[in-house]
Design a protein around this motif. Structure first.
Motif, PDB file in Angstrom:
ATOM      1  N   TYR A  52       0.823  -1.215   0.000  1.00  0.00           N
ATOM      2  CA  TYR A  52       0.000   0.000   0.000  1.00  0.00           C
ATOM      3  C   TYR A  52       0.859   1.268   0.000  1.00  0.00           C
ATOM      4  N   HIS A  76      -5.502   9.286  -0.759  1.00  0.00           N
ATOM      5  CA  HIS A  76      -6.275   8.381   0.089  1.00  0.00           C
ATOM      6  C   HIS A  76      -6.280   8.881   1.533  1.00  0.00           C
ATOM      7  N   SER A 101     -20.055  -0.187  -3.981  1.00  0.00           N
ATOM      8  CA  SER A 101     -19.253   0.025  -2.764  1.00  0.00           C
ATOM      9  C   SER A 101     -18.044   0.897  -3.053  1.00  0.00           C
ATOM     10  N   LYS A 133     -16.653   5.296  -1.772  1.00  0.00           N
ATOM     11  CA  LYS A 133     -15.432   5.755  -1.092  1.00  0.00           C
ATOM     12  C   LYS A 133     -14.328   6.170  -2.058  1.00  0.00           C
ATOM     13  N   TYR A 134     -14.549   5.950  -3.338  1.00  0.00           N
ATOM     14  CA  TYR A 134     -13.488   6.151  -4.319  1.00  0.00           C
ATOM     15  C   TYR A 134     -14.116   6.807  -5.543  1.00  0.00           C
ATOM     16  N   TRP A 136      -4.302   2.239   8.126  1.00  0.00           N
ATOM     17  CA  TRP A 136      -5.441   2.770   7.369  1.00  0.00           C
ATOM     18  C   TRP A 136      -6.770   2.182   7.820  1.00  0.00           C
ATOM     19  N   HIS A 161      -9.919   4.130   8.602  1.00  0.00           N
ATOM     20  CA  HIS A 161     -10.608   4.796   7.503  1.00  0.00           C
ATOM     21  C   HIS A 161     -11.469   3.834   6.670  1.00  0.00           C
ATOM     22  N   TRP A 162     -11.171   2.540   6.731  1.00  0.00           N
ATOM     23  CA  TRP A 162     -11.782   1.596   5.807  1.00  0.00           C
ATOM     24  C   TRP A 162     -12.480   0.407   6.469  1.00  0.00           C
ATOM     25  N   TYR A 163     -12.136   0.070   7.705  1.00  0.00           N
ATOM     26  CA  TYR A 163     -12.542  -1.221   8.268  1.00  0.00           C
ATOM     27  C   TYR A 163     -13.679  -1.121   9.286  1.00  0.00           C
TER      28      TYR A 163
END
Length: 215
Positions: free
Chosen positions: A9, A20, A88, A92-93, A166, A169-171
């Protein structure tokens, strides 16, 4: 089992410059040179464990990165219906491209592994996994020649020491989970700006889907 989370990453963010969440923190948390990372991934299993589980995001495999190290690890693939995946991803993207989905990279690695080994590497579809996690995980374990355990079906909620920086922010959904949830189709129609990308994804997804483990 020794676990590592998205080891490329930092290299990916350093090379792409994508904004990001936690960009600088991610880069500071990991080795940035993909060659050194690949050397670690193919070296001795840390802490003398018997299994080295490496969770990768296929889109982290940038074009300038070598692929030779992939033959030194056992590859398995998790795929998801492009419609649900894009809904999804889009949340977020913003404005994702085909390379952001990871599907071209998954197909490239799949074909490389199949050509090098003469065997079809295991592929799991997220829908199949959620519909029958016990059976699918048993089949995956058989394919990888590791023992299946009922403990694979449940876990405590909250963060894990192996999560990348990260994770916050994502999990969020992962941290709230304690097991595999029943399959639910992603709600909502595909927005018009995602339809051309969906058409690009379908062919790659279908090719991988045809090779998946089934119940």
């Amino acid at each position: 089992t020794y676990v590592c989370d998205e080891p490329f990453y930092a290299h990916y963010l350093r090379m792409t410059g994508l904004p990001h969440p936690g960009h600088d923190e991610v880069i500071a948390s990991q080795e940035n040179d993909w060659r050194k990372v690949a050397g670690w991934l193919t070296g001795p299993v840390p802490e003398s464990k018997s299994i080295f589980y490496q969770k990768h995001m296929a889109h982290h495999l940038l074009p300038g990165m070598g692929r030779e190290w992939l033959s030194q690890v056992t590859n398995c693939f998790l795929i998801r219906d492009p419609r649900s995946m894009l809904l999804s991803l889009d949340a977020k993207y913003p404005n994702p491209m085909l390379s952001d989905t990871g599907l071209p990279q998954q197909w490239e690695v799949f074909e490389t592994v199949r050509r090098q080994t003469g065997r079809v590497p295991p592929v799991m579809d997220a829908r199949d996994l959620l519909m029958n996690p016990r059976v699918l995980l048993q089949k995956l374990c058989d394919a990888l020649q590791i023992p299946f355990s009922e403990r694979m079906l449940n876990w405590p909620p909250g963060p894990r020491a192996t999560d990348g920086v990260w994770a916050k922010h994502w999990y969020d959904a992962v941290w709230k989970s304690t097991g595999f949830q029943p399959f639910q189709d992603q709600a909502g129609d595909l927005p018009s700006h995602l339809k051309p990308l969906h058409r690009q994804c379908i062919e790659l997804y279908d090719a991988l889907h045809a090779q998946r483990l089934t119940t």
